[in-house]
Design a protein around this motif. Structure first.
Motif, PDB file in Angstrom:
ATOM      1  N   SER A 184       1.994 -10.910   4.449  1.00  9.26           N
ATOM      2  CA  SER A 184       2.733 -10.954   5.713  1.00  9.26           C
ATOM      3  C   SER A 184       3.383  -9.603   6.021  1.00  9.26           C
ATOM      4  N   GLU A 185       3.578  -9.350   7.309  1.00 10.84           N
ATOM      5  CA  GLU A 185       4.257  -8.126   7.747  1.00 10.84           C
ATOM      6  C   GLU A 185       5.775  -8.282   7.736  1.00 10.84           C
ATOM      7  N   MET A 186       6.251  -9.510   7.486  1.00  4.75           N
ATOM      8  CA  MET A 186       7.695  -9.754   7.413  1.00  4.75           C
ATOM      9  C   MET A 186       8.172  -9.498   5.985  1.00  4.75           C
ATOM     10  N   PRO A 187       9.033  -8.519   5.775  1.00  8.45           N
ATOM     11  CA  PRO A 187       9.423  -8.117   4.409  1.00  8.45           C
ATOM     12  C   PRO A 187      10.021  -9.248   3.588  1.00  8.45           C
ATOM     13  N   ILE A 188      10.835 -10.102   4.193  1.00  9.48           N
ATOM     14  CA  ILE A 188      11.490 -11.169   3.430  1.00  9.48           C
ATOM     15  C   ILE A 188      10.452 -12.166   2.910  1.00  9.48           C
ATOM     16  N   ILE A 189       9.554 -12.600   3.806  1.00  9.68           N
ATOM     17  CA  ILE A 189       8.511 -13.537   3.403  1.00  9.68           C
ATOM     18  C   ILE A 189       7.627 -12.921   2.330  1.00  9.68           C
ATOM     19  N   ARG A 190       7.240 -11.670   2.527  1.00 11.99           N
ATOM     20  CA  ARG A 190       6.373 -11.002   1.560  1.00 11.99           C
ATOM     21  C   ARG A 190       7.056 -10.856   0.202  1.00 11.99           C
ATOM     22  N   SER A 191       8.338 -10.532   0.197  1.00 12.15           N
ATOM     23  CA  SER A 191       9.067 -10.354  -1.056  1.00 12.15           C
ATOM     24  C   SER A 191       9.223 -11.673  -1.801  1.00 12.15           C
ATOM     25  N   ILE A 192       9.538 -12.744  -1.069  1.00 17.06           N
ATOM     26  CA  ILE A 192       9.706 -14.055  -1.700  1.00 17.06           C
ATOM     27  C   ILE A 192       8.401 -14.515  -2.344  1.00 17.06           C
ATOM     28  N   CYS A 193       7.297 -14.392  -1.609  1.00 20.60           N
ATOM     29  CA  CYS A 193       5.995 -14.829  -2.131  1.00 20.60           C
ATOM     30  C   CYS A 193       5.570 -13.977  -3.315  1.00 20.60           C
ATOM     31  N   THR A 194       5.790 -12.679  -3.213  1.00 19.82           N
ATOM     32  CA  THR A 194       5.420 -11.789  -4.328  1.00 19.82           C
ATOM     33  C   THR A 194       6.236 -12.106  -5.568  1.00 19.82           C
ATOM     34  N   LEU A 195       7.543 -12.329  -5.392  1.00 19.43           N
ATOM     35  CA  LEU A 195       8.405 -12.663  -6.518  1.00 19.43           C
ATOM     36  C   LEU A 195       7.970 -13.972  -7.175  1.00 19.43           C
TER      37      LEU A 195
END
Length: 365
Positions: A185-196
């Motif tokens: 995703s291009e949304m940093p929060i969503i991308r960070s949560i999923c990556t974590l």
């Protein structure tokens, strides 16, 4: 002026085709290759004969007690006496019809979904995913329609293996797809949560996850509330498998050419229409081998639930091996368990090959 007449093609020379020619070329092309072929053939034939002799020719098949095993081969009487336990664990004998009905309905659904020409297959899939799980839960656990409650600690054998594997496979795939999309995703929060999420769950072994789900999770619940042990194991397996599935799907998404994304944008499709109709079908087709490989790994990993006191088909085999009346037949037990796992894993592998061939669009190399 006469017209030239082409003669029919002559058959290939007999010394260039056929099994004898193939053997000469690949097995007996030199003195060294000939010696190696003879030695290896001798070893293989002797090994196969020993296995055949033990498993079939000198095996005992009929009987109900240990005394029936009087020959030098395998004692399959042990498996036949314990067969229902291998299949259903310690499920009450009077209620076994419920477990058998579950097996039968599951086999019907799998056959209908696997058969290529089944009509209205999508509706059958929706029923299998959305209705059958609730029906199966009520059927196996009971407590409704006058059915006696059968606690999950009595479930076991192939029954518990299939329940964990099917729930893990069916539920982890959509969660994995959403995690893969979130990681891109291009949304940093969503991308960070999923990556974590993905990195945390991929960084711990499944056995640790099962311990946490069985021992630690109840400590975080409010006093007096308790989740069933099987349900806790299912949650752990799904969350663990979803992380691996997410990386498999992400690999497929990254393999899609950028032009596919640009073409979908040029058509004015929304994000979800682009993903649903253009990108995801191609990504899933590319990742069929990896997805099925993950499913096979998950199916075999179900044997780890033995660590938390749940007796899957392997656990039942190990428990049967400790029966004083049947000591000494652990080989038959492990061979039977291995055969069960092989049948299911091989079936999934062959079906994935069928899907690859069916969905092939001419890009295979």
């Amino acid at each position: 002026m006469s017209v030239h007449q082409f003669q029919p093609d002559l058959p290939a020379p007999s010394n260039t085709v056929g099994p004898i020619t193939w053997a000469k070329k690949h097995l007996f092309s030199s003195i060294f290759n000939s010696l190696m072929t003879i030695v290896l053939a001798f070893i293989v034939i002797n090994s196969l004969w020993a296995v055949l002799n033990w498993a079939f020719l000198n095996a005992d098949w009929v009987g109900t007690t240990r005394d029936a095993c009087s020959r030098e081969g395998a004692c399959w009487v042990f498996i036949s006496v314990r067969f229902e336990q291998f299949m259903f664990g310690f499920y009450p004998e009077a209620e076994l019809w419920r477990a058998k009905l579950f097996f039968g309905l599951l086999a019907v659904f799998v056959a209908l979904l696997a058969y290529e020409h089944t009509p209205k297959k999508f509706i059958i899939w929706l029923v299998f995913v959305n209705i059958f799980p609730f029906f199966a839960t009520g059927l196996l656990y009971g407590g409704i329609l006058g059915l006696e409650v059968v606690d999950t600690h009595l479930w076991g054998g192939l029954l518990i293996t299939l329940v964990i594997a099917i729930v893990g496979i069916v539920v982890s795939l959509p969660i994995g797809v959403m995690l893969a999309l979130g990681r891109r995703s291009e949304m940093p929060i969503i991308r960070s949560i999923c990556t974590l999420y993905i990195e945390i769950w991929r960084g711990v072994p499944l056995i640790t996850v099962l311990f946490m789900a069985s021992v630690m999770l109840p400590l975080f619940l409010s006093h007096g509330s308790e989740l069933d042990k099987l349900l806790r194991a299912l949650i752990g397996v799904v969350m663990f498998s979803a992380a691996y599935m997410a990386e498999v799907v992400r690999g497929g998404l990254q393999a899609i050419p950028k032009g596919q994304y640009e073409a979908a944008d040029a058509l004015g499709l929304s994000y979800w229409k682009k993903i649903t109709f253009i990108i995801m079908p191609q990504a899933l087709k590319i990742t069929i081998p990896s997805i099925v490989n993950t499913f096979i790994g998950l199916f075999k990993d179900t044997s780890l639930v033995l660590i938390i006191g749940m007796f899957d088909v392997l656990g039942i085999g190990q428990a049967a091996n400790t029966d004083p009346e049947w000591l000494g037949f652990s080989t038959e037990s492990y061979v039977f368990v291995a055969l069960v796992f092989w049948v299911f894993c091989f079936s999934m592998s062959r079906y994935s090959i069928f899907l690859e061939d069916k969905l092939n669009t001419g890009h295979k190399r």
